[in-house]
Each structure stands twice: as C-alpha cells, then as structure tokens.
Design a protein around this motif. Sequence first.
Motif, PDB file in Angstrom:
ATOM      1  N   CYS A  42      62.732  41.224  61.009  1.00  0.00           N
ATOM      2  CA  CYS A  42      61.328  41.469  61.374  1.00  0.00           C
ATOM      3  C   CYS A  42      61.275  42.252  62.684  1.00  0.00           C
ATOM      4  O   CYS A  42      60.211  42.500  63.225  1.00  0.00           O
ATOM      5  N   HIS A  44      62.307  41.334  65.667  1.00  0.00           N
ATOM      6  CA  HIS A  44      61.991  40.572  66.871  1.00  0.00           C
ATOM      7  C   HIS A  44      63.014  40.836  67.975  1.00  0.00           C
ATOM      8  O   HIS A  44      62.698  40.705  69.156  1.00  0.00           O
ATOM      9  N   GLU A  76      59.017  32.181  65.600  1.00  0.00           N
ATOM     10  CA  GLU A  76      57.771  32.756  65.060  1.00  0.00           C
ATOM     11  C   GLU A  76      57.715  32.650  63.542  1.00  0.00           C
ATOM     12  O   GLU A  76      56.645  32.480  62.964  1.00  0.00           O
ATOM     13  N   GLU A  77      58.897  32.761  62.898  1.00  0.00           N
ATOM     14  CA  GLU A  77      58.931  32.864  61.432  1.00  0.00           C
ATOM     15  C   GLU A  77      58.703  31.508  60.760  1.00  0.00           C
ATOM     16  O   GLU A  77      59.627  30.851  60.304  1.00  0.00           O
ATOM     17  N   HIS A 298      61.094  42.019  56.658  1.00  0.00           N
ATOM     18  CA  HIS A 298      61.680  40.945  55.833  1.00  0.00           C
ATOM     19  C   HIS A 298      62.467  41.497  54.642  1.00  0.00           C
ATOM     20  O   HIS A 298      62.858  40.738  53.759  1.00  0.00           O
TER      21      HIS A 298
HETATM   22 ZN   LIG Z   1      58.383  38.254  60.206  1.00  0.00          ZN
END
Ligand SMILES: [Zn+2]
Length: 326
Positions: A42, A44, A76-77, A298
């Motif tokens: 993602c 991050h 976060e996920e 993703h």
């Molecule tokens: Zn994500």
Amino acid sequence: MIQGEGGEGPTIGLRADMDALPILEASNKPWSSKAPGKMHGCGHDGHTAMLLGAAKYLANTRNFKGSVALIFQPAEEGALGGQKMVQEGIMDRFDISQVFGMHNSPGMEIGKFGICHGAIMAALDEFDLVVKGRGGHAAKPHETIDPVVIAAQIILGLQTLVSRNTSPLESLVISVTKFSAAQAYNVIPDQVELAGSVRTLVPSLRDFAERRILAVAQGIARGFGADVELRYRRQDPVTFNHTEGTNLAIKAASNLVGSASVDDKMKPRMGSEDFAYMLEARPGAFIFLGNGSTAGLHHPAYDFNDRALAYGIGYWVSLVETVLAR
Ligand SMILES: [Zn+2]
Ligand SMILES: [Zn+2]
C-alpha cells in the motif's frame, strides 16, 4: 515534535502510516520485499520515507511558527492503529490543533494531487452472517433445510438494498466476500457462514445497512424454515475533510505544483482509512498524491514510485509553511 523559529503558534500533526500487508510480493524489483508474505503493498513505506524527508528539511530550516508533530502510525491495514492512537490521547498529549494525512494513488500522474471537501473516503463495516438450516445427505435434500440454497438467496436479496432501497444518488456498497459451506460433494451442511463488507459515505446509510441486512436475511431464512445470526462491526468511520483544513491543503499543494495539477473536486473513494479517527478528533484534511501508472494498491505487483517522494516531502513542507506561516 519540531519547533519552528517563527515564535508562538499552534501545533499541527502530520501523519504517515507504516505497516505492510500479508501479500507475496511480485513486483520483481531489486528492492522487493525479502520477507516472503510481507509486502509494502500500500506504499506505507513510501509515506514514512516522505514524512522523514520532510522532518529532516523542517528541522534544518524551521521556517514556521508553532510546532509540528510527526505521527508515525502503525496498524492502518484493518487493525485500527489510528483509533488506538487517538484513544491513547495523542491529540491532547501533543496539543495538536489540526491534523493532516496523505496517501499515494496509483493511476494518478506523478506530481499531481487529488482532494475534495467533505467525505473523501468511505466508512467501512464488516459483517458475519451464519445461515442455520439442517444438514443431511445430498441425495435426500427434502429431508434437510438446505442452508446453501438459502444463503444464495440471501446474497441476491442483499444486493437489492443497494439497487432498490437506496437513492441512486447516494453511495452504498455491500459485498459478500466469504461463503463457507460443506467440505464434501455429497453433504448438505447444517449451516453456511457468509461474511462481507459495507461501505458508505453518510452515517444514516450505515445504520440503514445494519438494520436491513438483518431484516432481509432473517426474512428470507425464516421463509425457508431456517434462521440467521448476524454480527455487524463498525470499523473505520467516513474520512471527512474539514473546510479550513482542505482549503489549506489545496493551497499548499497548489503552491508546490501549481493549481492545474491539483484536482480539488476529486470524487470520493469507497475504500477506507483509519486516519478517519484522527479527523474525528481534530479538524484537518487527507490528500492523495500521484504514484504514476503502477499496479493498484494491495496488488502483488504494486510498487511505490520513488519519483513521488520529492512531491510528498514538498507537500508536507509547503503545508507546514502555509498553515504555520510566520
Ligand atoms: Zn492499504
Ligand atoms: Zn494505505
């Protein structure tokens, strides 16, 4: 915390998420993940690098009043790290008055930004629905209450909540994503386990979805002599961009790349973000920055585009020097 040299002023929070995903990376890049099944799918890692880059610049120049709180957020996920940080008092502890977030966006050109006022990302709810029938031999279905057939009708019935019960001008997504029945060719199971997610942009639709999923599923199941059990969990709320914070974010991005490269009327995305909890606690805004034509978030072949780093760092710096102008 980084203190500016422009005197007294408020503290603003800049948030970067840090976590990875349980995906086997297939980007085939030299910098691809060395831990099988753990991937920065993602971007991050890119978000963290951008905030660190901005921190370095801001600590060297300090051309702003007040202070900047750098928020490096884990989980976060799906694990609600943003909610946890708010619950543990990060906003009060660092006296944060406004908070800002950023996410890369595959498909958006490098050097471009996208943002909108109000809801920018959807609320996310998850549900588990057990359809309870009576199992038996697949050759004698008349002696069972077949939960597989009933679950199939429920899945179709739930789609009418979107197509027949919700205004076409409002956004509701209901996706049934799990269907778990018997493990054999010749067995009708006692029960079927369904699960899925619900995404909405307004709180009233969230209440509606929870109420109606149960009513429709129960009605269909009982019509066939079965019953259901629903567990409905509210995860992320709507990521809601506040007026003043959004205007400041638009100004900061425009100062950096020119207003032609900032789409300030971006359509909201139906994905969700736990930064929403921070925007519930304090006003501010969330913005997207272009990641170029990479595979989607993703996806096993996703790759954070390092060319976005300079724009991300530049945005944070511009934002600080805009919001906390001396
Ligand atoms: Zn994500
Ligand atoms: Zn993300």
